[in-house]
Design a protein around this motif. Structure first.
Motif, PDB file in Angstrom:
ATOM      1  N   UNK A   1      -6.044  61.498  47.266  1.00  0.00           N
ATOM      2  CA  UNK A   1      -5.949  61.419  48.721  1.00  0.00           C
ATOM      3  C   UNK A   1      -5.836  62.798  49.374  1.00  0.00           C
ATOM      4  N   UNK A   2      -5.413  63.812  48.610  1.00  0.00           N
ATOM      5  CA  UNK A   2      -5.247  65.150  49.175  1.00  0.00           C
ATOM      6  C   UNK A   2      -6.520  65.975  49.108  1.00  0.00           C
ATOM      7  N   UNK A   3      -7.508  65.522  48.318  1.00  0.00           N
ATOM      8  CA  UNK A   3      -8.681  66.343  48.043  1.00  0.00           C
ATOM      9  C   UNK A   3      -9.914  65.864  48.797  1.00  0.00           C
ATOM     10  N   UNK A   4     -10.726  66.833  49.228  1.00  0.00           N
ATOM     11  CA  UNK A   4     -12.024  66.509  49.804  1.00  0.00           C
ATOM     12  C   UNK A   4     -13.019  66.135  48.706  1.00  0.00           C
ATOM     13  N   UNK A   5     -12.880  66.787  47.570  1.00  0.00           N
ATOM     14  CA  UNK A   5     -13.738  66.524  46.422  1.00  0.00           C
ATOM     15  C   UNK A   5     -12.971  66.916  45.167  1.00  0.00           C
ATOM     16  N   UNK A   6     -13.321  66.315  44.031  1.00  0.00           N
ATOM     17  CA  UNK A   6     -12.560  66.532  42.814  1.00  0.00           C
ATOM     18  C   UNK A   6     -13.240  67.515  41.859  1.00  0.00           C
ATOM     19  N   UNK A   7     -14.575  67.658  41.933  1.00  0.00           N
ATOM     20  CA  UNK A   7     -15.246  68.544  40.996  1.00  0.00           C
ATOM     21  C   UNK A   7     -14.862  70.004  41.233  1.00  0.00           C
ATOM     22  N   UNK A   8     -14.801  70.392  42.511  1.00  0.00           N
ATOM     23  CA  UNK A   8     -14.271  71.701  42.903  1.00  0.00           C
ATOM     24  C   UNK A   8     -13.107  71.415  43.838  1.00  0.00           C
ATOM     25  N   UNK A   9     -11.872  71.507  43.356  1.00  0.00           N
ATOM     26  CA  UNK A   9     -10.736  71.034  44.140  1.00  0.00           C
ATOM     27  C   UNK A   9     -10.569  71.774  45.468  1.00  0.00           C
ATOM     28  N   UNK A  10     -10.756  71.038  46.555  1.00  0.00           N
ATOM     29  CA  UNK A  10     -10.582  71.548  47.913  1.00  0.00           C
ATOM     30  C   UNK A  10      -9.707  70.550  48.654  1.00  0.00           C
ATOM     31  N   UNK A  11      -8.634  71.042  49.255  1.00  0.00           N
ATOM     32  CA  UNK A  11      -7.672  70.164  49.919  1.00  0.00           C
ATOM     33  C   UNK A  11      -8.082  69.863  51.353  1.00  0.00           C
ATOM     34  N   UNK A  12      -7.696  68.672  51.822  1.00  0.00           N
ATOM     35  CA  UNK A  12      -7.979  68.279  53.198  1.00  0.00           C
ATOM     36  C   UNK A  12      -7.231  69.153  54.193  1.00  0.00           C
ATOM     37  N   UNK A  13      -5.919  69.228  54.056  1.00  0.00           N
ATOM     38  CA  UNK A  13      -5.101  69.926  55.038  1.00  0.00           C
ATOM     39  C   UNK A  13      -4.818  71.364  54.647  1.00  0.00           C
ATOM     40  N   UNK A  14      -4.115  72.059  55.530  1.00  0.00           N
ATOM     41  CA  UNK A  14      -3.754  73.442  55.256  1.00  0.00           C
ATOM     42  C   UNK A  14      -2.467  73.549  54.460  1.00  0.00           C
ATOM     43  N   UNK A  15      -1.560  72.580  54.632  1.00  0.00           N
ATOM     44  CA  UNK A  15      -0.241  72.734  54.019  1.00  0.00           C
ATOM     45  C   UNK A  15       0.442  71.390  53.860  1.00  0.00           C
ATOM     46  N   UNK A  16       1.508  71.402  53.065  1.00  0.00           N
ATOM     47  CA  UNK A  16       2.435  70.283  52.940  1.00  0.00           C
ATOM     48  C   UNK A  16       3.846  70.836  52.974  1.00  0.00           C
ATOM     49  N   UNK A  17       4.762  70.062  53.534  1.00  0.00           N
ATOM     50  CA  UNK A  17       6.166  70.446  53.418  1.00  0.00           C
ATOM     51  C   UNK A  17       6.659  70.059  52.032  1.00  0.00           C
ATOM     52  N   UNK A  18       7.418  70.959  51.400  1.00  0.00           N
ATOM     53  CA  UNK A  18       7.968  70.700  50.076  1.00  0.00           C
ATOM     54  C   UNK A  18       9.460  70.419  50.187  1.00  0.00           C
ATOM     55  N   UNK A  19      10.033  69.860  49.126  1.00  0.00           N
ATOM     56  CA  UNK A  19      11.450  69.531  49.153  1.00  0.00           C
ATOM     57  C   UNK A  19      12.272  70.629  48.469  1.00  0.00           C
ATOM     58  N   UNK A  20      13.595  70.410  48.419  1.00  0.00           N
ATOM     59  CA  UNK A  20      14.496  71.416  47.872  1.00  0.00           C
ATOM     60  C   UNK A  20      14.218  71.696  46.395  1.00  0.00           C
ATOM     61  N   UNK A  21      13.886  70.673  45.632  1.00  0.00           N
ATOM     62  CA  UNK A  21      13.626  70.866  44.207  1.00  0.00           C
ATOM     63  C   UNK A  21      12.429  71.786  43.996  1.00  0.00           C
ATOM     64  N   UNK A  22      11.387  71.632  44.801  1.00  0.00           N
ATOM     65  CA  UNK A  22      10.236  72.530  44.692  1.00  0.00           C
ATOM     66  C   UNK A  22      10.636  73.957  45.043  1.00  0.00           C
ATOM     67  N   UNK A  23      11.494  74.133  46.051  1.00  0.00           N
ATOM     68  CA  UNK A  23      11.965  75.474  46.395  1.00  0.00           C
ATOM     69  C   UNK A  23      12.688  76.123  45.217  1.00  0.00           C
ATOM     70  N   UNK A  24      13.521  75.338  44.524  1.00  0.00           N
ATOM     71  CA  UNK A  24      14.228  75.860  43.353  1.00  0.00           C
ATOM     72  C   UNK A  24      13.236  76.280  42.277  1.00  0.00           C
TER      73      UNK A  24
END
Length: 281
Positions: free
Chosen positions: A102-125
């Motif tokens: 759902x995040x990708x425009x295409x899977x063969x060459x990974x390109x994301x739809x949006x510019x960013x996602x907010x991450x949670x505290x665990x990812x920050x750690x």
């Protein structure tokens, strides 16, 4: 002095990690740049704006940015102090496998739809542990690769991320609030102060921020302050002084907030970042 400095922290067939520092002297949009391969960029200090066409994204320690292969972008620095980011380049087949469809425009060459996602505290750690342990040489290559891939999975997981979603007007209002908070992270802001500065009622700002970011404004601000602690604590031996410098009322207040967010005390995190074999997800 160059505008950018890039330090290679790790390079393997699976993942490469770079520590990127920018002086942030460009207040207006830079010349257009383009990434050769899709990169996941985790700001951990400072703030910048990333512009793709007519859209913009605030890049701070609460987000992961997608620099898509072949996609033109510009950056600007509305606040002083520059920025620093951990940049991960994942092999294309592996990134296609890790990223939800759902995040990708295409899977063969990974390109994301949006510019960013907010991450949670665990990812920050995970960002901080990976960077500190690689910088200090306290982690072996296999563990570093595993930690990096855990960070990618966590950052792209639907249960731990939040994609912005609101009208253009609300998004821009929230962006102004983010820039204001970043301009003085240690200030004890009131909701009325922020609303007056960005233009909007406290109620409307509260509702807009919750809709765009998926969490209350005060928690967003707290996460930014704690992310500064993650950045600085490996080189800091006076935790009480750090707490006061970050605007906390006391050492105990800071330690309690840090432990609630990250599941360990500041001292325990420092030990995990500096002790060989101790960096665990």
């Amino acid at each position: 002095m160059p505008e950018f400095t890039v330090q290679t922290l790790m390079r393997s067939a699976t993942v490469s990690a770079h520590d990127v520092h920018c002086r942030g002297e460009c207040r207006h949009r830079s010349a257009e740049e383009c990434a050769n391969a899709t990169q996941l960029v985790f700001p951990y200090r400072g703030l910048f704006l990333r512009h793709v066409g007519s859209t913009q994204s605030v890049a701070d320690a609460n987000h992961v940015l997608f620099f898509n292969a072949g996609q033109g972008y510009q950056v600007s620095h509305p606040t002083t102090g520059g920025d620093a980011c951990l940049s991960l380049s994942i092999s294309q087949p592996l990134l296609s496998e890790l990223a939800p469809a759902a995040l990708l425009q295409r899977r063969d060459v990974p390109v994301f739809h949006g510019q960013s996602l907010r991450i949670d505290e665990r990812a920050q750690v995970l960002v901080a542990l990976l960077r500190h342990s690689l910088r200090n040489g306290s982690i072996e290559a296999l563990e570093a690769e595993s930690l990096a891939l855990t960070l990618v999975c966590r950052s792209l997981g639907p249960r731990t991320t939040h994609a912005p979603g609101a009208t253009h007007a609300r998004q821009r209002l929230v962006d102004r609030a983010k820039l204001l908070l970043a301009s003085d992270l240690t200030r004890r802001w009131t909701l009325a102060d922020i609303a007056a500065e960005v233009g909007g009622s406290p109620v409307y700002l509260t509702q807009a921020f919750q809709q765009v970011e998926g969490l209350p404004l005060y928690r967003y601000h707290l996460r930014l302050r704690l992310a500064q602690a993650l950045d600085r604590i490996a080189d800091c031996e006076d935790v009480a002084a750090l707490a006061l410098d970050l605007g906390f009322s006391s050492h105990s207040h800071f330690s309690a907030a840090f432990r609630q967010a990250y599941g360990r005390t500041p001292s325990e995190f420092r030990q995990a970042a500096l002790t060989p074999g101790a960096a665990k997800s």
